[in-house]
Scaffold this motif. Structure first.
Motif, PDB file in Angstrom:
ATOM      1  N   LEU A 112     -12.705  87.904  93.638  1.00  0.00           N
ATOM      2  CA  LEU A 112     -12.685  88.993  92.684  1.00  0.00           C
ATOM      3  C   LEU A 112     -11.435  88.825  91.854  1.00  0.00           C
ATOM      4  O   LEU A 112     -10.339  88.926  92.359  1.00  0.00           O
ATOM      5  CB  LEU A 112     -12.558  90.310  93.450  1.00  0.00           C
ATOM      6  CG  LEU A 112     -13.757  91.224  93.547  1.00  0.00           C
ATOM      7  CD1 LEU A 112     -13.352  92.491  94.229  1.00  0.00           C
ATOM      8  CD2 LEU A 112     -14.351  91.495  92.208  1.00  0.00           C
ATOM      9  N   SER A 113     -11.598  88.551  90.573  1.00  0.00           N
ATOM     10  CA  SER A 113     -10.375  88.344  89.804  1.00  0.00           C
ATOM     11  C   SER A 113      -9.757  89.669  89.383  1.00  0.00           C
ATOM     12  O   SER A 113      -8.712  89.707  88.774  1.00  0.00           O
ATOM     13  CB  SER A 113     -10.646  87.463  88.601  1.00  0.00           C
ATOM     14  OG  SER A 113     -11.769  87.927  87.913  1.00  0.00           O
ATOM     15  N   ASP A 114     -10.423  90.769  89.713  1.00  0.00           N
ATOM     16  CA  ASP A 114      -9.858  92.065  89.337  1.00  0.00           C
ATOM     17  C   ASP A 114      -9.195  92.761  90.515  1.00  0.00           C
ATOM     18  O   ASP A 114      -9.011  93.963  90.496  1.00  0.00           O
ATOM     19  CB  ASP A 114     -10.959  92.982  88.792  1.00  0.00           C
ATOM     20  CG  ASP A 114     -11.338  92.580  87.384  1.00  0.00           C
ATOM     21  OD1 ASP A 114     -10.514  91.937  86.727  1.00  0.00           O
ATOM     22  OD2 ASP A 114     -12.440  92.906  86.962  1.00  0.00           O
ATOM     23  N   VAL A 115      -8.815  91.995  91.515  1.00  0.00           N
ATOM     24  CA  VAL A 115      -8.280  92.630  92.718  1.00  0.00           C
ATOM     25  C   VAL A 115      -7.103  93.536  92.429  1.00  0.00           C
ATOM     26  O   VAL A 115      -6.911  94.537  93.107  1.00  0.00           O
ATOM     27  CB  VAL A 115      -7.844  91.603  93.781  1.00  0.00           C
ATOM     28  CG1 VAL A 115      -9.006  91.183  94.615  1.00  0.00           C
ATOM     29  CG2 VAL A 115      -7.141  90.444  93.151  1.00  0.00           C
TER      30      VAL A 115
END
Lengths: 478, 275
Positions: free
Chosen positions: B3-6
């Motif tokens: 998840l690059s939006d962590v």
């Protein structure tokens, strides 16, 4: 030859994602139709990946999605809906960093074939035939028996595309498909994705690379703080962005930068004579002479695996050359030679808050806390970030922290190893501007290693190209 | 799946104190209290005999009854628990300290030192643990020394291997290189970067190691090569009482139950977050 293609359209309306009472993605709406791929641009932390995960039905626990998503008229948020029954069949995800997503213990041929065998229920011989043809289509026919570790990053990404292709899902979601790939590999992956679109798949790509958005065409959406601030046809958004952030994002592409004015370089801080290094029996370079002077920006470019990072590490003394020698200017403390890393979170201890790390550093070098505060202000870092851990801060902010940490030690030489390759264009421009500023005001010697030729050409006083006449790592990447 | 939006997601910190861990720790606390306070409060000598009360059922005089020599079961169980607990703790500490130190050293220095340590560990691992204890016990049967030494010799290997593997992974990461470039010394890196990564594993290994030690001690005592009667050792007590199983089955089961509770408490404590 594969399972029938094609979903006709994806309609996302009023999608919001919330963690408890905090809204992270706010009212995102768009439609995705055949032949018009959609690319979501935005900084890390803008919520673009969460949009993809909401569509997939794979949001992490604790997050709730509201609004509506319809794929070919089917309501994906229906109460009796089981998202996992769709995975691979109607929606497929192309993961970022596929070398981590592929099974390391299984040959890639088998990983493609098992999709035909178990998802589509083909007989073993038929599955094998279809799997090989999928691999042939991405140019990996002769690599079916290779394990993922034996493949380059670009090859792994193409293997992942073959697997997604084999699944035959109508909607393909590509999450940062070109992360960590150099320009040549990136173009190869983008070309593959275009092929998938031409074959009638819906494609949603998430990226911070404007070049990817441009090459894919179709529609572009720009996300900022969880909102879709700009949405329109690619050509229009790229030529005439309306929203301020979209404009900044597109202007931040290195090809639009202006060359900085740099002072005349002064004395040499570090030089290497006749450096040679081989790795795993392959010679990376030999007889390389390099000298870096204060107030100078030197960029090293070349394809991945050509040894450009190694040159910086040799100059820093982190690796020893096979032949030749490195000479640093005498009387300069070793900690005034610093390095910035490609992956900002990896350069910080994961469980230590930024405040603790900074405090320890200042104490070690007997510097006052005030100095850190002033530097944070200069680098536009909010004090609230101090009490977070590295994983809880965006990549751009963390890279600025890394610069701050290095600048506190008053460096004479800074080696930026792909330091901006994982950042969105706006953060990238910020980071480079800060570095150039340090070169100008402090007489820092900056060595940039990058695979972005545009960036190297805009910023550097000298560009060193290496390995351009050598075959690429692993061969056959194009 | 990544998840690059962590960074957007408010981190719900994993609770260290899971229900199973809380239950395990509670159980251990009760047992520790029993083994520490029991001998003091009850005051009796665990070897004091009273033939009139031979195999007495639980009652007013003897809360948990008395064994075939008329010794109070409650007192003997409290002493037995203390012995098992104490010996297990001592054994594990003796195993953990060199295990962790050698592990760090091997990960840090590598080279010949690592190979020598690995070789020693592999050789010791090739011997069945109990066999090693039996060999040592042959020199001085029925005493605590060889039992303790033999167990520590088998248990340190796990500590060594886990520490070495974890430390080696941490030491390879870029943030260690960055710390060195920033001028931090080896002591700081070990203390602030490596040890925090090892700590959770140590907790688990300690609990498992203690459980292993408790079972090994009582097993060996039960086959009369460990501690000998009249020492109030749980395993030895079971065997001593076994001939009277028909008349007093509960008496035999009590020490066994105590072992089960001790090991259960340790195993539950070792169980971390449910993954």
């Amino acid at each position: 030859m594969n399972a029938p293609l094609g979903a006709r359209g994806l309609v996302v309306s009023g999608l919001s994602v919330a963690a408890g009472t905090t809204t992270i993605v706010d009212d995102v709406s768009f439609t995705l139709s055949q032949g018009r791929p959609m690319t979501l641009l935005g900084a890390s932390g803008s919520g673009k990946s969460l949009v993809a995960h909401a569509i997939m039905g794979s949001l992490p626990p604790g997050l709730t999605a509201s609004g509506a998503i319809h794929l070919d008229g089917a309501d994906l948020f229906a109460a009796d809906d089981r998202p996992d029954t769709r995975w691979g069949r109607t929606i497929a995800l192309l993961p970022q960093e596929p070398w981590l997503a592929l099974d390391p213990t299984m040959r890639i041929g088998a990983q493609v074939m098992e999709v035909h065998r178990h998802l589509h229920g083909a007989r073993p011989a038929e599955a094998r035939r279809r799997g090989l043809s999928d691999l042939a289509e991405v140019g990996l026919a002769d690599r079916a028996d290779a394990y993922p570790f034996a493949l380059s990053g670009g090859m792994c990404q193409r293997a992942a595309i073959a697997i997604a292709h084999a699944a035959g899902a109508g909607l393909l979601i590509a999450d940062e498909p070109t992360k960590g790939l150099d320009a040549v590999l990136r173009d190869g992956v983008v070309a593959r994705l275009r092929r998938e679109v031409e074959q009638g798949r819906l494609l949603l790509t998430i990226t911070h690379d404007i070049a990817v958005a441009k090459a894919l065409g179709g529609m572009i959406g720009v996300m900022l703080d969880g909102r879709l601030v700009e949405f329109g046809p690619a050509a229009e958004v790229l030529e005439r962005p309306r929203h301020d952030y979209a404009r900044a994002l597109i202007a931040a592409d290195p090809s639009h930068w202006r060359a900085p004015s740099l002072p005349a370089p002064t004395d040499v801080v570090v030089q290497g004579h006749k450096l040679a290094k081989s790795f795993g029996g392959r010679e990376l370079f030999s007889g390389l002479d390099i000298s870096v002077r204060r107030g100078e920006v030197i960029a090293i470019t070349g394809p991945s695996g050509c040894g450009k990072t190694t040159i910086g590490n040799l100059l820093l003394g982190l690796a020893a050359p096979d032949a030749g020698g490195v000479e640093r200017s005498r009387g300069v403390a070793p900690q005034r030679f610093q390095k910035l890393y490609q992956d900002p979170p990896a350069a910080f201890a994961p469980h230590q808050t930024l405040r603790r790390g900074l405090e320890h550093l200042l104490k070690l070098h007997r510097l006052p806390w005030r100095q850190a505060e002033e530097a944070m202000e200069r680098l536009a870092l909010a004090p609230v970030l101090l009490d977070r851990r590295p994983g809880e801060v965006s990549g751009g902010e963390l890279q600025r922290f890394a610069i701050l940490r290095a600048l506190l030690l008053d460096p004479v030489f800074l080696f930026a190893d792909e330091a901006t390759s994982r950042l969105d264009p706006v953060s990238q421009q910020d980071v480079v501007a800060i570095l150039i500023d340090a070169v100008r005001n402090r007489g820092l010697a900056l060595l940039i290693v990058t695979h972005e030729i545009a960036l190297a050409e805009r910023v550097a006083s000298r560009v060193i190209r290496i390995g351009s006449d050598l075959p690429l790592a692993g061969g056959g990447d194009a | 799946m990544t998840l690059s939006d962590v960074t957007l997601i408010p981190v719900a910190r994993q609770h260290w104190l899971t229900p199973s861990r809380a239950f395990g720790l509670g159980l251990l606390a009760l047992l520790a209290l029993f083994s520490l306070l029991g001998p003091v409060l009850l005051g009796h000598d665990p070897a004091a005999q009273n033939f009139a009360a031979s195999l007495a059922q639980p009652g007013r005089d003897y809360l948990l009854g008395a064994d075939h020599y008329g010794r109070s079961m409650l007192v003997r169980l409290a002493h037995g628990a203390r012995l098992s607990f104490g010996m297990a703790l001592l054994t594990v500490v003796t195993a953990a300290v060199p295990g962790v130190l050698f592990g760090l050293l091997a990960a840090w220095r590598g080279g010949v030192l690592e190979r020598v340590l690995d070789f020693v560990a592999t050789v010791l691992l090739a011997l069945p643990g109990l066999l090693l204890v039996l060999i040592l016990l042959a020199f001085a049967p029925g005493t605590f020394g060889p039992l303790y030494l033999g167990l520590a010799l088998t248990l340190w290997i796990e500590f060594y291997r886990m520490t070495r593997a974890t430390a080696a992974t941490v030491l390879k990461q870029p943030h260690i290189e960055a710390a060195r470039l920033l001028g931090f010394g080896s002591g700081y890196i070990l203390r602030c970067y490596v040890l925090p990564e090892i700590r959770p594993i140590l907790m688990t290994l300690t609990a498992f190691g203690m459980a292993t030690a408790i079972i090994a001690i009582s097993t060996l005592s039960a086959i009369s090569v460990g501690l000998q009667p009249p020492t109030p050792e749980l395993g030895a007590m079971i065997v001593e009482l076994l001939p009277y199983y028909d008349e007093a089955p509960f008496h035999v089961l009590m020490p066994a139950l105590l072992i089960v509770l001790l090991v259960l408490g340790l195993q539950l404590t070792a169980r971390g977050e449910v993954r």
